[in-house]
Enzyme design. Structure first.
Site, mmCIF file in Angstrom:
data_model
loop_
_atom_site.group_PDB
_atom_site.id
_atom_site.type_symbol
_atom_site.label_atom_id
_atom_site.label_comp_id
_atom_site.label_asym_id
_atom_site.label_seq_id
_atom_site.Cartn_x
_atom_site.Cartn_y
_atom_site.Cartn_z
ATOM 1 N N ASP A 1 -2.563 -14.242 -9.567
ATOM 2 C CA ASP A 1 -2.489 -14.231 -11.031
ATOM 3 C C ASP A 1 -3.439 -15.297 -11.567
ATOM 4 O O ASP A 1 -3.361 -16.452 -11.159
ATOM 5 C CB ASP A 1 -1.030 -14.528 -11.431
ATOM 6 C CG ASP A 1 -0.847 -14.743 -12.927
ATOM 7 O OD1 ASP A 1 -1.740 -14.332 -13.698
ATOM 8 O OD2 ASP A 1 0.194 -15.312 -13.312
ATOM 9 N N ASP B 1 0.798 -15.119 -16.352
ATOM 10 C CA ASP B 1 1.870 -14.248 -16.835
ATOM 11 C C ASP B 1 2.760 -13.735 -15.701
ATOM 12 O O ASP B 1 3.627 -12.889 -15.916
ATOM 13 C CB ASP B 1 1.300 -13.068 -17.636
ATOM 14 C CG ASP B 1 0.347 -12.215 -16.800
ATOM 15 O OD1 ASP B 1 0.116 -12.553 -15.610
ATOM 16 O OD2 ASP B 1 -0.162 -11.208 -17.320
ATOM 17 N N ASP C 1 -3.922 -10.126 -11.118
ATOM 18 C CA ASP C 1 -4.908 -9.437 -11.957
ATOM 19 C C ASP C 1 -6.264 -9.390 -11.257
ATOM 20 O O ASP C 1 -6.438 -9.963 -10.170
ATOM 21 C CB ASP C 1 -4.994 -10.109 -13.333
ATOM 22 C CG ASP C 1 -5.086 -11.623 -13.231
ATOM 23 O OD1 ASP C 1 -5.858 -12.098 -12.362
ATOM 24 O OD2 ASP C 1 -4.381 -12.338 -13.974
ATOM 25 N N ASP D 1 -7.675 3.540 -5.750
ATOM 26 C CA ASP D 1 -6.523 4.411 -5.512
ATOM 27 C C ASP D 1 -6.500 5.461 -6.620
ATOM 28 O O ASP D 1 -6.377 5.122 -7.795
ATOM 29 C CB ASP D 1 -5.255 3.535 -5.575
ATOM 30 C CG ASP D 1 -4.123 4.081 -4.746
ATOM 31 O OD1 ASP D 1 -3.970 5.312 -4.698
ATOM 32 O OD2 ASP D 1 -3.378 3.264 -4.157
ATOM 33 N N ASP E 1 -3.939 9.493 -3.454
ATOM 34 C CA ASP E 1 -2.481 9.452 -3.402
ATOM 35 C C ASP E 1 -1.933 10.876 -3.224
ATOM 36 O O ASP E 1 -2.334 11.792 -3.954
ATOM 37 C CB ASP E 1 -1.999 8.856 -4.732
ATOM 38 C CG ASP E 1 -0.532 8.493 -4.740
ATOM 39 O OD1 ASP E 1 -0.170 7.525 -4.077
ATOM 40 O OD2 ASP E 1 0.242 9.178 -5.437
ATOM 41 N N GLU F 1 -3.915 9.996 1.456
ATOM 42 C CA GLU F 1 -2.545 9.688 1.864
ATOM 43 C C GLU F 1 -1.861 11.031 2.118
ATOM 44 O O GLU F 1 -1.529 11.748 1.181
ATOM 45 C CB GLU F 1 -1.786 8.928 0.778
ATOM 46 C CG GLU F 1 -0.385 8.560 1.256
ATOM 47 C CD GLU F 1 0.640 8.393 0.147
ATOM 48 O OE1 GLU F 1 1.667 7.750 0.389
ATOM 49 O OE2 GLU F 1 0.431 8.907 -0.962
ATOM 50 N N HIS G 1 2.301 -0.682 0.911
ATOM 51 C CA HIS G 1 3.162 -1.003 -0.230
ATOM 52 C C HIS G 1 4.388 -0.101 -0.330
ATOM 53 O O HIS G 1 5.166 -0.234 -1.278
ATOM 54 C CB HIS G 1 2.337 -0.902 -1.521
ATOM 55 C CG HIS G 1 1.916 0.510 -1.794
ATOM 56 N ND1 HIS G 1 1.003 1.167 -0.990
ATOM 57 C CD2 HIS G 1 2.291 1.391 -2.731
ATOM 58 C CE1 HIS G 1 0.853 2.398 -1.442
ATOM 59 N NE2 HIS G 1 1.616 2.558 -2.500
ATOM 60 N N ASP G 2 4.533 0.843 0.588
ATOM 61 C CA ASP G 2 5.682 1.756 0.557
ATOM 62 C C ASP G 2 6.665 1.506 1.697
ATOM 63 O O ASP G 2 7.693 2.191 1.773
ATOM 64 C CB ASP G 2 5.205 3.217 0.672
ATOM 65 C CG ASP G 2 4.430 3.682 -0.557
ATOM 66 O OD1 ASP G 2 4.727 3.209 -1.661
ATOM 67 O OD2 ASP G 2 3.527 4.519 -0.390
HETATM 68 C C1 GLC Z 1 2.355 7.506 -2.942
HETATM 69 C C2 GLC Z 1 2.254 6.026 -3.185
HETATM 70 C C3 GLC Z 1 3.580 5.534 -3.688
HETATM 71 C C4 GLC Z 1 3.913 6.264 -4.973
HETATM 72 C C5 GLC Z 1 3.866 7.762 -4.770
HETATM 73 C C6 GLC Z 1 3.856 8.486 -6.085
HETATM 74 O O1 GLC Z 1 3.238 7.796 -1.914
HETATM 75 O O2 GLC Z 1 1.824 5.361 -2.030
HETATM 76 O O3 GLC Z 1 3.584 4.153 -3.893
HETATM 77 O O4 GLC Z 1 5.172 5.874 -5.414
HETATM 78 O O5 GLC Z 1 2.705 8.178 -4.109
HETATM 79 O O6 GLC Z 1 2.631 8.277 -6.740
#
Ligand code: GLC
Length: 519
Positions: free
Chosen positions: A21, A25, A29, A98, A194, A253, A318-319
């Site tokens: 950051d 905030d 960023d 992304d 995605d 993905e 991140h999932d």
């Molecule tokens: C993908 C992303 C995930 C998101 C989902 C819906 O799986 O990696 O973080 O919630 O798509 O966009």
């Protein structure tokens, strides 16, 4: 073979709101990322994949986009993006964006117009019907939501605030490809798509057949909501667009991935690569151990080699719960080193998730603190994905050097001892280990481009060779907590990692990792 950044290099995933950051905030960023580029260059990564930073109402933390061609003011401005890109390029680092194009936010101007009345020009940009079929949303509940204003239901494979766009409409296709053009023209090097294999649904929207499973979504065969044949020509069109620029890249993905499915979407006229998540599905039934890992590696090697497709390797993102949280006991990093070694020495492009290089662990949240939609819905059976999205731990100051304000998610309580500054000062740390292994990988063609040969090791040991024309490297990993004898294959072997020098000892200590070169 000439060097290709996306094949031979390492891609580092940044979740922008948690990296750095610069505004105080509590949200990371783009200028924050720019300020940390020297650290990333020093780590030796070749590219950054940035999770979404576009304008978003955050129903799914940026994966619900309101405008594909702008920066959310909380993350900066377009000029900040241009500066980040220029500064990254100056250091030889590429930028991968992304692209979340299966759905938009319900706040996107397209959907706002589409939901107004049944005859407006954008009505068909989304999928409206009088009645729902049996499809389920991945984040729980039905995949259809009734909109009283026009008396119809719309389709959403994720939350109701993420309506799926209708890729069969040529105007939608045009608009989405224009978003790629927008970022390509700014100089972006690649894209992560995605859930790309969900873009097209069967035109008749038939019910999915039932199957055994725990949650609604898992109780169906996903025959009609994903993997439709219309995806192939779209990937070809996208590839032609990317190939009209030098050295551009797209990684998909793959939703509900299997290695077979992944290779079907890749190739010289399709995606460059797609994720197969081979090493992230360990659980009580399939625990993290050498036999499990070897079986996964050999299976994917066969499929990817036969198809001539370059694999990717992912341990964390991140999932998912972080690999260190999945495999380590407490603060002991031994198993994180094993996972890191696999990530960096298997055949395939490694994707390193921010903080993985210092062994960051997932945070634990109380129910009231959970922000992630599926976590809120399924708690306590599933606690969501906030755990792996906590602020990057840079130093031992109150917000870990991430922010001068209150971070949007709590910093992990181990931050005072587990942080970049502390690990910089300790030559034995995971950070030094990772940086040295990355440097060795870069300098050793067999480790990035070589073939993969599995070896038969004793129980507890995973061993393989990486072999190029000029070199053979032995990778030996003792997952077990005891000494194991492991004589090397014929020939003489010089240790090259973790400390170069000396003959390979024919024996591995508890959880020891050794790389040796054939001499
Ligand atoms: C993908 C992303 C995930 C998101 C989902 C819906 O799986 O990696 O973080 O919630 O798509 O966009």
């Amino acid at each position: 073979m000439t060097h290709l950044w996306w094949r031979d290099g390492i891609i580092y995933q940044i979740y922008p709101r948690s990296f750095q950051d610069s505004a105080g905030d509590g949200l990371g960023d783009l200028p924050g990322i720019t300020a940390r580029l020297d650290y990333l260059a020093g780590l030796g990564v070749d590219a950054l994949w940035l999770s979404p930073f576009y304008p978003s109402p955050d129903a799914d933390f940026g994966y619900d986009i309101r405008d594909y061609c702008d920066v959310d003011p909380r993350f900066g401005r377009l000029a900040d993006f241009d500066r980040l890109l220029a500064e990254a390029h100056r250091r030889g680092i590429r930028i991968v964006l992304d692209m979340v194009m299966n759905h938009t936010s319900d706040q996107h101007a397209w959907f706002q117009e589409s939901r107004l009345d049944r005859t407006n020009p954008k009505r068909d940009w989304y999928i409206w019907r009088d009645r729902p079929n049996n499809w389920q949303a991945a984040f729980g509940g039905r995949a259809w939501t009734f909109d009283p204003q026009t008396g119809q239901v719309y389709l959403h494979l994720f939350t109701p605030r993420q309506p799926d766009v209708n890729w069969r409409n040529p105007a939608v296709r045009q608009a989405q490809l224009d978003a790629f053009r927008f970022w390509l023209a700014r100089g972006v090097d690649g894209f992560r798509l995605d859930v790309f294999n969900a873009f097209f649904k069967h035109p008749d929207l038939p019910d999915n057949p039932p199957k055994l499973g725990l949650r609604g979504f898992d109780r169906q065969h996903h025959l009609y909501d994903i993997d439709q044949p219309e995806m192939m020509p779209l990937l070809q069109e996208l590839r032609t667009l990317l190939d009209s620029y030098p050295e551009r890249y797209a990684v998909g993905e793959t939703y509900l991935a299997t290695p077979e499915k992944v290779v079907s979407y890749c190739g010289p006229d399709k995606l460059h690569a797609a994720f197969s998540f081979d090493f992230t599905s360990t659980n009580l039934v399939y625990p993290w151990n050498p036999a499990w890992a070897l079986q996964k590696i050999v299976a994917r090697e066969q499929i990817f080699t036969a198809a001539g497709i370059w694999p990717t390797t992912v341990m964390s993102n991140h999932d998912l719960p972080r690999a260190a949280s999945r495999y380590c006991r407490g603060e002991d990093d031994a198993q994180a080193r094993l996972a890191m070694t696999l990530l960096l020495t298997l055949r395939g492009t490694p994707f390193l998730y921010y903080g993985e290089e210092i062994g960051m662990r997932d945070i634990r949240l109380r129910r009231s603190e959970i922000l992630d939609p599926p976590g809120r819905k399924y708690w306590p059976f599933y606690k969501g994905r906030d755990g792996c999205r906590s602020p990057m731990q840079w130093d031992d100051t109150p917000a870990a050097g991430f922010s001068s304000g209150t971070p949007w998610l709590p910093v992990h309580p181990n931050w005072a001892t587990r942080n970049v500054a502390a690990q910089e000062a300790d030559p034995e740390s995971l950070l030094h280990f990772t940086r040295r292994l990355i440097a060795l990988r870069r300098a050793t063609p067999a480790l990035h481009g070589g073939s993969f040969v599995p070896l038969h090791g004793p129980a507890g040991v995973l061993a393989y060779l990486r072999r190029s024309e000029e070199q053979t490297i032995l990778v030996a990993l003792n997952f077990s907590r005891r000494d194991v004898r492991f004589p090397p294959p014929e020939g003489s072997w010089q240790v090259v990692f973790p400390v170069a020098g000396g003959d390979y000892p024919g024996q591995l200590g508890p959880q020891e990792i050794l790389l040796a070169a054939k001499v």
